[in-house]
Write an enzyme that holds these catalytic residues in place. Structure first.
Site: not given
Length: 450
Positions: A23, A112, A141, A194, A212, A318
């Protein structure tokens, strides 16, 4: 254009980036390659002042100028207008965020785990310092869910939030549902692609979704919730038989994070309200909007008094999708710094008590392996009635050969209850396990969405 702010040639905002993983590297790429467009939207140049990393020579997903890297995160933070924390974990992320707040910097984070453990104290520090703490990327995300809850629904009353907020577990359960795979095989495939880490504990045990869930509950109900306030159950006990039985009954199994306001009454007749926050595998009707969420995608279903039902769907993980959420917070923060105004974190005007799982009213799916003999169903039905739990449907399949977890000549019973108190349902299951005609209770799952 109406959505742009004219850039000031004299205005430059220094941005410190902490972390350059998947990220972080994407965030750095966008800051460098889209600098002109970001300046038009914010009214200032966003200068990437540096990237704090543990190892300068570690491989990156995007080639970044070596001169930007530093191992002195503290010095980088002290000279920044905006600090983007994407290191993850509790420390040193917490110390660096507090240092940024102390020096008056706006903070954007996707952490988070830290927010779930120590979010309340960080929010208080940011409020006291008058700086902004933003964390859209911490949940789901790329899906814009936190800002809509905080801003767009600020004039409404949210009653319930129910979401698939962990892509790894959704992928595993979806593979089990669509291909008939066993849990271990679906997990291995998720790791190969992944979606799952080498150590998938945080995902499959529900801890990531619980973190979350605490964040969603805090924003939705204007009350600060931490990780310890969330009832948490993972998906490791879900079998291919559970998935098949659910499909036969018209359901699909999803790991849901649920935060809901529960109204009640004290013994003296005083009306009371509280909030339950929970994470557990759940049966959903296959035609429910969340039931149609496949693969590693996330979705959050919000219910509000006036807006009704709202659905937010998209990629929940991602590098590029999560970077999109991070940059959304950065642009918003930069505009505030250019135009002026107080920092914005969250509103915690309410002080609703945390309610345990026993306060929840729900429905159960109970699978059991029972003796195939007369009187079994009447004994089971009597126990349900004794505990005040009504049976909605009951299905029986007689086995002539033993299967996985079954006895020869036994009957597989699948019961779905009407809505009842969690405590009564749990007591019913415990009583059933004590019956001499029950070989085993094979599964107990909650049912939502009906």
């Amino acid at each position: 254009m109406a959505d742009t702010v004219a850039p000031s040639a004299a205005k430059t905002l220094k941005v410190a980036l902490l972390g350059a993983g998947n990220v972080g590297a994407e965030v750095a790429r966008i800051l460098l390659t889209d600098a002109d467009a970001l300046a038009e939207r914010t009214g200032a140049r966003l200068e990437l002042a540096g990237i704090a990393v543990r190892s300068i020579d570690a491989p990156r997903t995007f080639p970044l100028p070596r001169e930007l890297f530093t191992t002195d995160a503290s010095a980088l933070v002290r000279g920044a207008d905006i600090v983007i924390e994407l290191m993850g974990g509790i420390e040193p992320a917490r110390t660096l965020i507090l240092e940024a707040i102390e020096h008056g910097a706006t903070v954007v984070t996707g952490n988070k785990a830290l927010l779930a453990v120590d979010g309340p104290s960080l929010y208080e520090k940011a409020d006291a310092a008058g700086v902004q703490l933003s964390y859209e990327a911490a949940v789901a995300g790329a899906i814009p869910i936190l800002r809509p809850i905080r801003d767009s629904l600020a004039g409404d009353k949210i009653t319930r939030v129910m979401g698939i907020v962990n892509g790894t577990t959704n992928y595993i359960l979806d593979q089990m549902d669509t291909t008939g795979a066993q849990f271990a095989d679906a997990l291995a495939e998720a790791q190969r692609l992944g979606y799952a880490e080498a150590d998938p504990t945080a995902d499959i045990e529900g801890h990531d979704a619980a973190a979350k869930g605490a964040i969603l509950a805090s924003l939705s109900f204007h009350t600060r919730f931490a990780l310890e306030d969330v009832h948490c159950q993972g998906i490791t006990s879900i079998t291919a038989n559970d998935i098949a039985a659910a499909r036969e009954a018209g359901y699909v199994i999803k790991l849901l994070a649920i935060a809901e306001k529960i109204d009640g009454m004290d013994d003296d007749g005083t009306e009371t309200s509280g909030v339950s926050v929970r994470v557990h595998p759940t049966l959903l009707p296959r035609d429910h909007p969340l039931g149609a969420v496949h693969g590693a995608f996330n979705a959050v279903f919000v219910e509000a008094e006036n807006a009704g039902q709202l659905m937010f769907y998209g990629q929940g993980a991602g590098g590029a999708p999560t970077a999109s959420a991070v940059l959304g917070d950065v642009v918003s923060a930069a505009r505030r710094l250019v135009l002026g105004g107080p920092g914005r974190t969250e509103t915690t005007t309410g002080r609703l008590p945390v309610l345990g799982i026993d306060a929840v009213t729900t429905r159960y799916y109970i699978g059991m392996d029972a003796a195939d003999q007369p009187g079994v169903l009447s004994k089971i039905s009597a126990l349900f009635a004794e505990h005040g739990v009504s049976i909605e449907t009951m299905r029986q399949t007689v086995h002539t050969e033993p299967g996985d977890g079954e006895s020869a000549g036994s009957a597989e019973l699948r019961i779905v209850t009407h809505r009842a108190g969690e405590a009564a349902l749990a007591a019913t299951v415990k009583a059933i396990e004590g019956l001499d005609v029950i070989n085993s209770v094979t599964s107990v799952l909650r049912v939502e969405g009906v």
